[in-house]
Design a protein around this motif. Structure first.
Motif, PDB file in Angstrom:
ATOM      1  N   ILE A 177       0.852  -1.190   0.000  1.00 15.74           N
ATOM      2  CA  ILE A 177       0.000   0.000   0.000  1.00 15.74           C
ATOM      3  C   ILE A 177       0.888   1.242   0.000  1.00 15.74           C
ATOM      4  O   ILE A 177       1.676   1.455   0.930  1.00 15.74           O
ATOM      5  CB  ILE A 177      -0.950   0.020   1.207  1.00 15.74           C
ATOM      6  N   VAL A 178       0.800   2.013  -1.063  1.00 10.00           N
ATOM      7  CA  VAL A 178       1.458   3.317  -1.112  1.00 10.00           C
ATOM      8  C   VAL A 178       0.424   4.336  -0.658  1.00 10.00           C
ATOM      9  O   VAL A 178      -0.591   4.555  -1.325  1.00 10.00           O
ATOM     10  CB  VAL A 178       1.968   3.639  -2.526  1.00 10.00           C
ATOM     11  N   LEU A 179       0.679   4.929   0.481  1.00  9.17           N
ATOM     12  CA  LEU A 179      -0.287   5.793   1.151  1.00  9.17           C
ATOM     13  C   LEU A 179       0.226   7.222   1.151  1.00  9.17           C
ATOM     14  O   LEU A 179       1.324   7.490   1.643  1.00  9.17           O
ATOM     15  CB  LEU A 179      -0.498   5.290   2.581  1.00  9.17           C
ATOM     16  N   SER A 180      -0.556   8.116   0.596  1.00  8.74           N
ATOM     17  CA  SER A 180      -0.149   9.517   0.519  1.00  8.74           C
ATOM     18  C   SER A 180      -1.101  10.383   1.320  1.00  8.74           C
ATOM     19  O   SER A 180      -2.320  10.321   1.132  1.00  8.74           O
ATOM     20  CB  SER A 180      -0.122   9.984  -0.941  1.00  8.74           C
ATOM     21  N   GLY A 181      -0.535  11.185   2.225  1.00 10.91           N
ATOM     22  CA  GLY A 181      -1.350  12.091   3.027  1.00 10.91           C
ATOM     23  C   GLY A 181      -0.846  12.177   4.447  1.00 10.91           C
ATOM     24  O   GLY A 181      -0.289  11.215   4.978  1.00 10.91           O
ATOM     25  N   PHE A 219       1.081  -5.470  -7.704  1.00  8.12           N
ATOM     26  CA  PHE A 219       0.526  -5.929  -6.433  1.00  8.12           C
ATOM     27  C   PHE A 219       0.406  -4.781  -5.431  1.00  8.12           C
ATOM     28  O   PHE A 219       0.387  -4.989  -4.232  1.00  8.12           O
ATOM     29  CB  PHE A 219       1.405  -7.055  -5.882  1.00  8.12           C
ATOM     30  N   THR A 220       0.326  -3.564  -5.968  1.00 13.19           N
ATOM     31  CA  THR A 220       0.286  -2.352  -5.144  1.00 13.19           C
ATOM     32  C   THR A 220      -1.068  -1.657  -5.241  1.00 13.19           C
ATOM     33  O   THR A 220      -1.644  -1.547  -6.316  1.00 13.19           O
ATOM     34  CB  THR A 220       1.384  -1.358  -5.588  1.00 13.19           C
ATOM     35  N   ALA A 221      -1.539  -1.190  -4.085  1.00 12.50           N
ATOM     36  CA  ALA A 221      -2.719  -0.333  -4.020  1.00 12.50           C
ATOM     37  C   ALA A 221      -2.252   1.069  -3.649  1.00 12.50           C
ATOM     38  O   ALA A 221      -1.477   1.246  -2.703  1.00 12.50           O
ATOM     39  CB  ALA A 221      -3.705  -0.848  -2.977  1.00 12.50           C
ATOM     40  N   VAL A 222      -2.687   2.066  -4.403  1.00 11.47           N
ATOM     41  CA  VAL A 222      -2.344   3.459  -4.123  1.00 11.47           C
ATOM     42  C   VAL A 222      -3.530   4.118  -3.439  1.00 11.47           C
ATOM     43  O   VAL A 222      -4.643   4.142  -3.987  1.00 11.47           O
ATOM     44  CB  VAL A 222      -1.975   4.214  -5.416  1.00 11.47           C
ATOM     45  N   VAL A 223      -3.301   4.640  -2.248  1.00 13.83           N
ATOM     46  CA  VAL A 223      -4.365   5.227  -1.430  1.00 13.83           C
ATOM     47  C   VAL A 223      -4.033   6.694  -1.190  1.00 13.83           C
ATOM     48  O   VAL A 223      -3.032   7.023  -0.549  1.00 13.83           O
ATOM     49  CB  VAL A 223      -4.503   4.471  -0.092  1.00 13.83           C
ATOM     50  N   ILE A 247      -6.483   2.049  -7.158  1.00 11.23           N
ATOM     51  CA  ILE A 247      -6.188   3.467  -6.936  1.00 11.23           C
ATOM     52  C   ILE A 247      -7.434   4.079  -6.309  1.00 11.23           C
ATOM     53  O   ILE A 247      -8.511   4.047  -6.905  1.00 11.23           O
ATOM     54  CB  ILE A 247      -5.852   4.210  -8.247  1.00 11.23           C
ATOM     55  N   GLY A 248      -7.295   4.612  -5.106  1.00 11.70           N
ATOM     56  CA  GLY A 248      -8.436   5.219  -4.433  1.00 11.70           C
ATOM     57  C   GLY A 248      -8.089   6.604  -3.940  1.00 11.70           C
ATOM     58  O   GLY A 248      -6.946   6.868  -3.542  1.00 11.70           O
ATOM     59  N   ALA A 249      -9.056   7.497  -3.955  1.00 14.94           N
ATOM     60  CA  ALA A 249      -8.797   8.880  -3.552  1.00 14.94           C
ATOM     61  C   ALA A 249      -9.923   9.398  -2.661  1.00 14.94           C
ATOM     62  O   ALA A 249     -11.112   9.158  -2.924  1.00 14.94           O
ATOM     63  CB  ALA A 249      -8.649   9.768  -4.784  1.00 14.94           C
TER      64      ALA A 249
END
Length: 309
Positions: A177-181, A219-223, A247-249
């Motif tokens: 999980i690549v998590l931005s914020g 195999f990555t989810a971008v959140v 990809i979720g925002a």
């Protein structure tokens, strides 16, 4: 003096770990083989319902320790006992449980039946090959031949299955999980994702643009959990050019409409924009960080199952 030797008793199976992570099971098998002997048990047939998917493993050491699951926990001790017998004989075996099984006293709660192939490990080269590929975040495959009693590394198929007379198991890297914020929501998602044993990479608002494209693999989810479209812009663009399975925002329907307008102006097509789950999460709207984190990770888990069923 009576010098009659006492009979040698087989070890009593005892669970060493509750993990069902394939990489941990293979490491356990490699370590156990290094200490003496080990067996790898694989779920190769399902009749009716079952608690685990084809290809699920158990690893059993010669001293009786075992880990992994091929059911919901109702047959694992019996599988370990069969594996110990296989190691004592030095021969592989396939055992049926539940419906159609000779073990009438072992009933699966789901009412179905399963077959488990038990392979006595002769070497661990194929297992190490899988671990090496997973370490590089690449899918891997193993082919088990009951006739030859061999286990070989092969190119992975889309799913575990029988291919002619061999059973092929597929292994994929754990979810990243690549998590931005830097929001409270991002903190909650990070905590829950780490507790779920996901590979978590966190980027703050000022670091979002620095996410390297090669970090985001299939195999990555971008959140994206920003309250500002400008803050997510750089990483969102990187994500849309990546093979991420999710990809979720964060943001309302109105916010997403503005997001779509921006991306359209940047020449992103409908299919690209359609990859974005917004508003993010499986259920909503939510009103607290914990509920949002549960919603997001449930959505990620569901998307992974769809992508790699």
């Amino acid at each position: 003096m009576d010098q009659t030797l006492a009979p040698i008793t087989a070890p009593i199976p005892v669970r060493a770990s509750s993990t069902d992570d394939p990489a941990e099971l293979l490491r356990f098998a490699i370590d156990a083989h290094g200490l003496g002997a080990a067996a790898l048990a694989t779920l190769v047939e399902i009749r009716g319902g079952a608690a685990r998917a084809l290809g699920a493993h158990m690893a059993v050491a010669a001293d009786g320790r075992f880990c992994g699951y091929v059911s919901g926990g109702c047959v694992e001790a019996a599988v370990a006992s069969e594996a110990l017998l296989a190691m004592a004989e030095g021969r592989d075996r396939t055992v049926k449980f539940g419906d159609g099984s000779p073990f009438f006293d072992i009933v699966l709660p789901c009412g179905g039946g399963i077959a488990v192939a038990i392979h006595v490990l002769k070497d661990v080269g194929a297992l190490q090959h899988v671990l090496d590929r997973l370490e590089r975040r690449q899918a891997a495959g193993l082919a088990y031949s009951p006739e030859r009693q061999t286990l070989e590394a092969v190119d992975p198929l889309p799913r575990a299955c029988w291919l002619e007379r061999d059973f092929l198991t597929v292994y994929r890297p754990r979810t990243r999980i690549v998590l931005s914020g830097r929001t409270i929501e991002a903190q909650a998602v990070a905590r829950l994702a780490e507790a779920s044993a996901y590979d978590v990479i966190v980027r703050g608002q000022d670091e979002g643009a620095k996410v390297a494209a090669d970090i985001i693999d299939p195999f990555t989810a971008v959140v994206l959990l920003h309250h500002d479209l400008d803050a997510e812009a750089a990483i969102l663009e990187t994500a849309l050019h990546s093979p991420a399975f999710y990809i979720g925002a964060l943001g309302s329907t109105r916010t997403h409409h503005r997001r779509v307008e921006r991306l359209t102006a940047m020449a992103f097509g409908k299919d690209d924009i359609g990859r974005i789950k917004a508003p993010i999460g499986m259920f909503g709207p939510t009103r607290d960080a914990t509920s949002l984190a549960l919603s997001v990770l449930a959505d990620v888990a569901a998307a992974r199952l769809v992508a790699y069923a």
